[in-house]
Design a protein around this motif. Structure first.
Motif, PDB file in Angstrom:
ATOM      1  N   GLU A 105       0.834  -1.211   0.000  1.00 57.96           N
ATOM      2  CA  GLU A 105       0.000   0.000   0.000  1.00 57.96           C
ATOM      3  C   GLU A 105       0.865   1.255   0.000  1.00 57.96           C
ATOM      4  O   GLU A 105       0.615   2.204  -0.763  1.00 57.96           O
ATOM      5  N   ARG A 106       1.885   1.268   0.846  1.00 55.87           N
ATOM      6  CA  ARG A 106       2.768   2.430   0.908  1.00 55.87           C
ATOM      7  C   ARG A 106       3.532   2.607  -0.399  1.00 55.87           C
ATOM      8  O   ARG A 106       3.660   3.721  -0.920  1.00 55.87           O
ATOM      9  N   LEU A 107       4.061   1.526  -0.953  1.00 54.85           N
ATOM     10  CA  LEU A 107       4.881   1.644  -2.153  1.00 54.85           C
ATOM     11  C   LEU A 107       4.045   2.014  -3.374  1.00 54.85           C
ATOM     12  O   LEU A 107       4.510   2.777  -4.236  1.00 54.85           O
ATOM     13  N   TRP A 108       2.834   1.502  -3.472  1.00 58.65           N
ATOM     14  CA  TRP A 108       1.984   1.883  -4.601  1.00 58.65           C
ATOM     15  C   TRP A 108       1.593   3.359  -4.503  1.00 58.65           C
ATOM     16  O   TRP A 108       1.598   4.077  -5.521  1.00 58.65           O
ATOM     17  N   ARG A 109       1.284   3.804  -3.317  1.00 63.48           N
ATOM     18  CA  ARG A 109       0.957   5.223  -3.137  1.00 63.48           C
ATOM     19  C   ARG A 109       2.147   6.101  -3.511  1.00 63.48           C
ATOM     20  O   ARG A 109       1.992   7.115  -4.196  1.00 63.48           O
ATOM     21  N   LEU A 110       3.341   5.710  -3.094  1.00 62.49           N
ATOM     22  CA  LEU A 110       4.539   6.461  -3.446  1.00 62.49           C
ATOM     23  C   LEU A 110       4.751   6.449  -4.954  1.00 62.49           C
ATOM     24  O   LEU A 110       5.092   7.476  -5.561  1.00 62.49           O
ATOM     25  N   ALA A 111       4.548   5.295  -5.586  1.00 62.00           N
ATOM     26  CA  ALA A 111       4.734   5.195  -7.030  1.00 62.00           C
ATOM     27  C   ALA A 111       3.825   6.171  -7.775  1.00 62.00           C
ATOM     28  O   ALA A 111       4.268   6.892  -8.679  1.00 62.00           O
ATOM     29  N   VAL A 112       2.565   6.203  -7.382  1.00 68.19           N
ATOM     30  CA  VAL A 112       1.597   7.055  -8.075  1.00 68.19           C
ATOM     31  C   VAL A 112       1.880   8.534  -7.801  1.00 68.19           C
ATOM     32  O   VAL A 112       1.929   9.361  -8.727  1.00 68.19           O
ATOM     33  N   GLU A 113       2.081   8.890  -6.531  1.00 63.02           N
ATOM     34  CA  GLU A 113       2.198  10.301  -6.170  1.00 63.02           C
ATOM     35  C   GLU A 113       3.534  10.906  -6.584  1.00 63.02           C
ATOM     36  O   GLU A 113       3.611  12.098  -6.896  1.00 63.02           O
ATOM     37  N   ALA A 114       4.610  10.106  -6.587  1.00 60.98           N
ATOM     38  CA  ALA A 114       5.922  10.617  -6.979  1.00 60.98           C
ATOM     39  C   ALA A 114       6.259  10.275  -8.427  1.00 60.98           C
ATOM     40  O   ALA A 114       7.347  10.608  -8.891  1.00 60.98           O
ATOM     41  N   ARG A 119       4.716  12.318   3.078  1.00 59.98           N
ATOM     42  CA  ARG A 119       4.657  13.455   2.153  1.00 59.98           C
ATOM     43  C   ARG A 119       6.052  13.998   1.873  1.00 59.98           C
ATOM     44  O   ARG A 119       6.395  14.313   0.722  1.00 59.98           O
ATOM     45  N   ARG A 120       6.877  14.092   2.918  1.00 57.78           N
ATOM     46  CA  ARG A 120       8.231  14.601   2.712  1.00 57.78           C
ATOM     47  C   ARG A 120       9.050  13.645   1.858  1.00 57.78           C
ATOM     48  O   ARG A 120       9.848  14.079   1.015  1.00 57.78           O
ATOM     49  N   GLU A 121       8.890  12.329   2.078  1.00 51.99           N
ATOM     50  CA  GLU A 121       9.574  11.340   1.260  1.00 51.99           C
ATOM     51  C   GLU A 121       9.162  11.486  -0.200  1.00 51.99           C
ATOM     52  O   GLU A 121      10.001  11.491  -1.103  1.00 51.99           O
ATOM     53  N   ARG A 122       7.852  11.581  -0.434  1.00 51.66           N
ATOM     54  CA  ARG A 122       7.344  11.729  -1.799  1.00 51.66           C
ATOM     55  C   ARG A 122       7.928  12.967  -2.468  1.00 51.66           C
ATOM     56  O   ARG A 122       8.405  12.907  -3.607  1.00 51.66           O
ATOM     57  N   ASP A 123       7.920  14.088  -1.762  1.00 57.63           N
ATOM     58  CA  ASP A 123       8.412  15.333  -2.343  1.00 57.63           C
ATOM     59  C   ASP A 123       9.905  15.244  -2.650  1.00 57.63           C
ATOM     60  O   ASP A 123      10.364  15.737  -3.690  1.00 57.63           O
ATOM     61  N   PHE A 124      10.668  14.620  -1.758  1.00 55.79           N
ATOM     62  CA  PHE A 124      12.110  14.498  -1.985  1.00 55.79           C
ATOM     63  C   PHE A 124      12.387  13.636  -3.209  1.00 55.79           C
ATOM     64  O   PHE A 124      13.181  14.006  -4.083  1.00 55.79           O
ATOM     65  N   LEU A 125      11.737  12.479  -3.285  1.00 56.97           N
ATOM     66  CA  LEU A 125      12.007  11.565  -4.387  1.00 56.97           C
ATOM     67  C   LEU A 125      11.458  12.091  -5.710  1.00 56.97           C
ATOM     68  O   LEU A 125      12.042  11.831  -6.773  1.00 56.97           O
ATOM     69  N   ALA A 126      10.363  12.837  -5.654  1.00 58.35           N
ATOM     70  CA  ALA A 126       9.778  13.367  -6.906  1.00 58.35           C
ATOM     71  C   ALA A 126      10.645  14.454  -7.511  1.00 58.35           C
ATOM     72  O   ALA A 126      10.649  14.634  -8.735  1.00 58.35           O
ATOM     73  N   THR A 127      11.387  15.164  -6.673  1.00 53.67           N
ATOM     74  CA  THR A 127      12.144  16.322  -7.179  1.00 53.67           C
ATOM     75  C   THR A 127      13.647  16.111  -7.191  1.00 53.67           C
ATOM     76  O   THR A 127      14.379  16.953  -7.699  1.00 53.67           O
TER      77      THR A 127
END
Length: 318
Positions: A107-116, A309-317
């Motif tokens: 669940e966590r990894l799929w959410r990260l995949a989609v959002e980032a 959220r911070r993890e997502r933002d870091f990895l996305a950018t």
């Protein structure tokens, strides 16, 4: 969220401290109902821990979005590929090198995949004590090399990121070092995201002094984990940079974000590694979460939502 800067260390989420500390106390009060993890778990306890989610007593949820594959000469991985892919995140799970699994956080990894907007590749590395060091490190290295060679063809991008939690954070750093030292590969991975990792298996002061407090990890459980992962090694042998990346030459590593809680026995590991990372010339961000214990992201807390959220933002950018 409040942020305090103390001696160059950013302490975040002090406005959640009451909730976080209350959770810690409840976790301690419920310790008797959980399987004992240390110092060395029995075979039955280890089997139970491997069946269940990290830090909990129920099996993980497997999502249809995850695909199990075999790559890199036989190493298993679990992949999550959203509709839009701007990069690939090599994820290495935690679990004291002895439990945890690539399908333990779907669940966590799929959410990260989609959002980032990342293809996530989670490594099913071999576990101790059946497969002690260096088996897990070998598997992570093999998958990292496979991504360097095949990410463009497989996922349509050469933008690679790496990271993990706890033992997975340690394995992430070792993987970057192996790529550099064994294969001359630097710069392929653009950033590292490292959650509460053990970077000195000879034990930093915070590890030795934490004591028997009933948290997800404490001094005894860490000692037991190190014995399972590196059986027969003494403290001096565990200072080998192949085992403890805190003692490695960190030159040429990518920008990193390190996260740890103030109530984690591995606090010093992140503090010390961040300083060495910075001294080696790469940008590093260190976030210390007020009141958080080891493994806090496994639990439904306000600080967990913020950290994701911070993890997502870091990895996305990155």
């Amino acid at each position: 969220m409040t942020i305090t800067d103390v001696g160059g260390t950013t302490i975040t989420d002090e406005d959640c401290l009451a909730e976080t500390l209350a959770f810690n106390e409840k976790f301690a009060a419920d310790a008797a109902s959980r399987p004992a993890r240390g110092p060395v778990p029995s075979a039955a306890t280890l089997a139970l821990l491997r069946r269940n989610r990290l830090g909990a007593d129920t099996p993980p949820v497997r999502l249809e979005h995850g695909q199990d594959r075999v790559v890199a000469g036989g190493v298993k991985v679990r992949t999550f590929v959203p509709d839009r892919v701007d990069g690939v995140y090599l994820h290495i799970h935690g679990g004291s090198w002895a439990f945890g699994a690539a399908d333990g956080q779907d669940e966590r990894l799929w959410r990260l995949a989609v959002e980032a907007r990342l293809a996530v590749v989670s490594v099913e590395y071999r576990l101790a004590p059946e497969h002690p060091f260096p088996a897990g490190s070998d598997d992570c290295e093999a998958v990292a090399r496979w991504l360097v060679e095949h990410a463009a063809a497989e996922f349509g991008t050469e933008r690679l990121l790496i990271g993990g939690e706890s033992a997975g954070a340690q394995l992430s750093v070792l993987t970057l070092l192996r790529l550099r030292d064994r294969h001359g590969i630097t710069g392929a991975f653009r950033a590292a995201h490292l959650l509460y990792g053990p970077y000195d298996l000879s034990m930093t002061p915070s590890q030795r002094l934490f004591g028997p407090r009933p948290r997800l990890s404490n001094t005894e459980s860490l000692r037991g984990a190190y014995e399972l992962f590196t059986p027969g090694m003494g403290a001096e042998q565990r200072r080998d940079p192949e085992v403890s990346p805190l003692f490695a030459d960190l030159a040429g590593l990518p920008p990193a974000r390190l996260v740890v809680g103030t109530e984690d026995p591995l606090l010093d590991d992140s503090l010390f590694l961040a300083q060495r990372w910075r001294s080696a010339g790469a940008p590093v961000r260190l976030d210390v979460i007020a009141g958080a214990m080891h493994g806090f992201t496994l639990f439904p807390l306000t600080i967990t939502e913020r950290e994701q959220r911070r993890e997502r933002d870091f990895l996305a950018t990155a």
